[in-house]
Design a protein around this motif. Structure first.
Motif, PDB file in Angstrom:
ATOM      1  N   UNK A  91       0.635  -1.707  -0.465  1.00 52.06           N
ATOM      2  CA  UNK A  91       0.100   0.236  -0.071  1.00 52.06           C
ATOM      3  C   UNK A  91       0.977   1.377   0.003  1.00 52.06           C
ATOM      4  N   UNK A  92       1.922   1.282   1.012  1.00 53.50           N
ATOM      5  CA  UNK A  92       2.702   2.105   0.796  1.00 53.50           C
ATOM      6  C   UNK A  92       3.009   1.989  -0.713  1.00 53.50           C
ATOM      7  N   UNK A  93       4.110   1.679  -1.135  1.00 52.57           N
ATOM      8  CA  UNK A  93       4.530   1.051  -2.316  1.00 52.57           C
ATOM      9  C   UNK A  93       3.154   1.789  -3.683  1.00 52.57           C
ATOM     10  N   UNK A  94       2.165   1.848  -2.895  1.00 52.29           N
ATOM     11  CA  UNK A  94       0.892   2.194  -4.437  1.00 52.29           C
ATOM     12  C   UNK A  94       0.563   3.746  -4.455  1.00 52.29           C
ATOM     13  N   UNK A  95       0.451   4.009  -3.234  1.00 52.85           N
ATOM     14  CA  UNK A  95      -0.039   4.908  -2.474  1.00 52.85           C
ATOM     15  C   UNK A  95       1.452   6.374  -2.733  1.00 52.85           C
ATOM     16  N   UNK A  96       2.553   6.075  -2.536  1.00 48.10           N
ATOM     17  CA  UNK A  96       3.637   6.956  -3.174  1.00 48.10           C
ATOM     18  C   UNK A  96       4.270   7.290  -3.869  1.00 48.10           C
ATOM     19  N   UNK A  97       3.879   5.893  -5.131  1.00 47.51           N
ATOM     20  CA  UNK A  97       3.206   6.575  -6.829  1.00 47.51           C
ATOM     21  C   UNK A  97       2.424   7.109  -7.182  1.00 47.51           C
ATOM     22  N   UNK A  98       1.604   7.034  -6.865  1.00 43.93           N
ATOM     23  CA  UNK A  98       0.513   7.504  -7.483  1.00 43.93           C
ATOM     24  C   UNK A  98       1.006   9.137  -6.681  1.00 43.93           C
ATOM     25  N   UNK A  99       1.372   9.280  -5.764  1.00 44.88           N
ATOM     26  CA  UNK A  99       1.277  10.745  -4.952  1.00 44.88           C
ATOM     27  C   UNK A  99       1.795  11.672  -5.119  1.00 44.88           C
ATOM     28  N   UNK A 200      11.123   4.494  -7.482  1.00 43.40           N
ATOM     29  CA  UNK A 200      11.981   3.941  -6.335  1.00 43.40           C
ATOM     30  C   UNK A 200      10.926   3.607  -4.852  1.00 43.40           C
ATOM     31  N   UNK A 201       9.858   3.521  -4.965  1.00 43.87           N
ATOM     32  CA  UNK A 201       9.295   3.727  -4.013  1.00 43.87           C
ATOM     33  C   UNK A 201       7.958   2.661  -4.391  1.00 43.87           C
ATOM     34  N   UNK A 202       7.931   2.674  -5.870  1.00 44.64           N
ATOM     35  CA  UNK A 202       6.847   2.123  -5.596  1.00 44.64           C
ATOM     36  C   UNK A 202       7.920   0.350  -5.835  1.00 44.64           C
ATOM     37  N   UNK A 203       8.511   0.409  -6.636  1.00 41.92           N
ATOM     38  CA  UNK A 203       9.884  -0.745  -5.950  1.00 41.92           C
ATOM     39  C   UNK A 203      10.371  -0.666  -5.121  1.00 41.92           C
ATOM     40  N   UNK A 204      10.674  -0.521  -4.178  1.00 44.49           N
ATOM     41  CA  UNK A 204      10.558  -0.929  -2.726  1.00 44.49           C
ATOM     42  C   UNK A 204       9.712  -1.731  -2.280  1.00 44.49           C
ATOM     43  N   UNK A 206       6.635  -2.493  -3.473  1.00 49.52           N
ATOM     44  CA  UNK A 206       6.690  -4.233  -3.872  1.00 49.52           C
ATOM     45  C   UNK A 206       7.621  -5.454  -3.813  1.00 49.52           C
ATOM     46  N   UNK A 207       9.248  -4.579  -3.287  1.00 51.86           N
ATOM     47  CA  UNK A 207       9.499  -5.991  -3.317  1.00 51.86           C
ATOM     48  C   UNK A 207       9.960  -6.293  -1.846  1.00 51.86           C
ATOM     49  N   UNK A 208       9.512  -5.660  -1.070  1.00 51.30           N
ATOM     50  CA  UNK A 208       9.193  -5.929   0.367  1.00 51.30           C
ATOM     51  C   UNK A 208       8.340  -6.709   1.047  1.00 51.30           C
ATOM     52  N   UNK A 209       6.778  -6.258   0.073  1.00 49.82           N
ATOM     53  CA  UNK A 209       6.205  -6.921  -0.357  1.00 49.82           C
ATOM     54  C   UNK A 209       6.227  -8.211  -0.843  1.00 49.82           C
ATOM     55  N   UNK A 210       6.611  -8.233  -1.619  1.00 49.32           N
ATOM     56  CA  UNK A 210       6.565  -9.698  -1.932  1.00 49.32           C
ATOM     57  C   UNK A 210       7.907 -10.872  -1.745  1.00 49.32           C
TER      58      UNK A 210
END
Length: 257
Positions: A91-99, A200-204, A206-210
């Motif tokens: 959620x953090x990655x997605x919100x950061x990406x769009x924000x 970068x925020x989206x990548x981080x 997604x990686x931590x989530x995965x």
């Protein structure tokens, strides 16, 4: 000794978890109790007395069942927390990406507005007026994401360049040049670029989530008595899809059995 086996079975009655793990734990508990009974019998106790003393020293059925239950409950809580943290990072990655994407879009809109204002103030002039120079200096000084402006014209020798020396503290923020022009003037600005930070925020996230979801799926598969190397690879490569395959396969096996 039947009484020892009954005691151990009652301790683990109703405990959910990996079948092999529970079997190993039961065997280990049984061996400890049998060893204690053997030592007590060597001290002169009868077999029944030795069994009762060994069980009493071990803690009794209620106490041991409580400890075992708490152990497996702690494992379940840990798995849930891993899953919650995984989705939090997603959620953090997605919100950061769009924000950040929205912020970057607004930033470029502002830069475009500044560029058009400068072009508008220049108009068809052949020289850069002091008022226009002041507008350009103010644009750089008032906007921390604009680092410099350069204005020139093919029809004039009147060029102007101004830059602000700012210390960049964000390693993910890069600079790049963007330009605006009309038939008389061209305006080039050095501005911030947020692509590295945005992606970068989206990548981080997604990686931590995965990684965390793979850990959770592995723990869950272990407790459902279906874990093997193939499923771990499936979780790591396919993530949620891999876990869904596992649950469907597990359900089919249960129905078959």
């Amino acid at each position: 000794m039947k009484q020892i086996e009954v005691f151990v079975d009652e301790v683990y009655q109703g405990v959910g978890g990996n079948e092999k793990e529970i079997k190993d734990l039961k065997t280990e508990m049984k061996n400890h109790l049998l060893e204690a009974v053997y030592e007590l019998k060597k001290e002169g106790k009868s077999e029944q007395e030795a069994i009762e003393i060994a069980i009493d020293r071990f803690g009794g059925e209620k106490e041991i069942r409580s400890v075992v239950g708490q152990l497996f409950q702690a494992q379940k809580i840990f798995a849930k927390r891993v899953l919650y943290i995984a989705f939090t990072f997603l959620l953090f990655g997605i919100i950061s990406f769009f924000s950040l994407g929205l912020f970057e879009y607004q930033h470029y809109q502002n830069v475009e507005k500044v560029g058009n204002e400068i072009l508008g103030s220049l108009g068809t002039l052949t020289t850069i007026s002091n008022d226009t120079k002041e507008i350009m200096v103010t644009s750089v000084e008032d906007n921390k994401f604009i680092y410099g402006i350069k204005v020139n014209s093919d029809n004039s020798n009147s060029d102007f360049e101004f830059s602000e020396d700012r210390q960049e503290t964000n390693p993910f923020m890069k600079h790049f040049n963007t330009g605006f022009s009309n038939k008389d003037w061209s305006v080039e600005m050095e501005i911030s670029n947020f692509d590295d930070l945005t992606y970068g925020s989206l990548f981080i996230g997604l990686v931590v989530y995965w990684v965390l979801f793979t850990i959770w799926a592995t723990i869950n598969a272990y407790h459902h008595r279906g874990l093997n190397t193939g499923w771990i690879i499936a979780f790591a490569l396919l993530n949620v899809v891999g876990y869904l395959f596992f649950r469907v396969g597990k359900g089919i096996r249960n129905e078959t059995n």
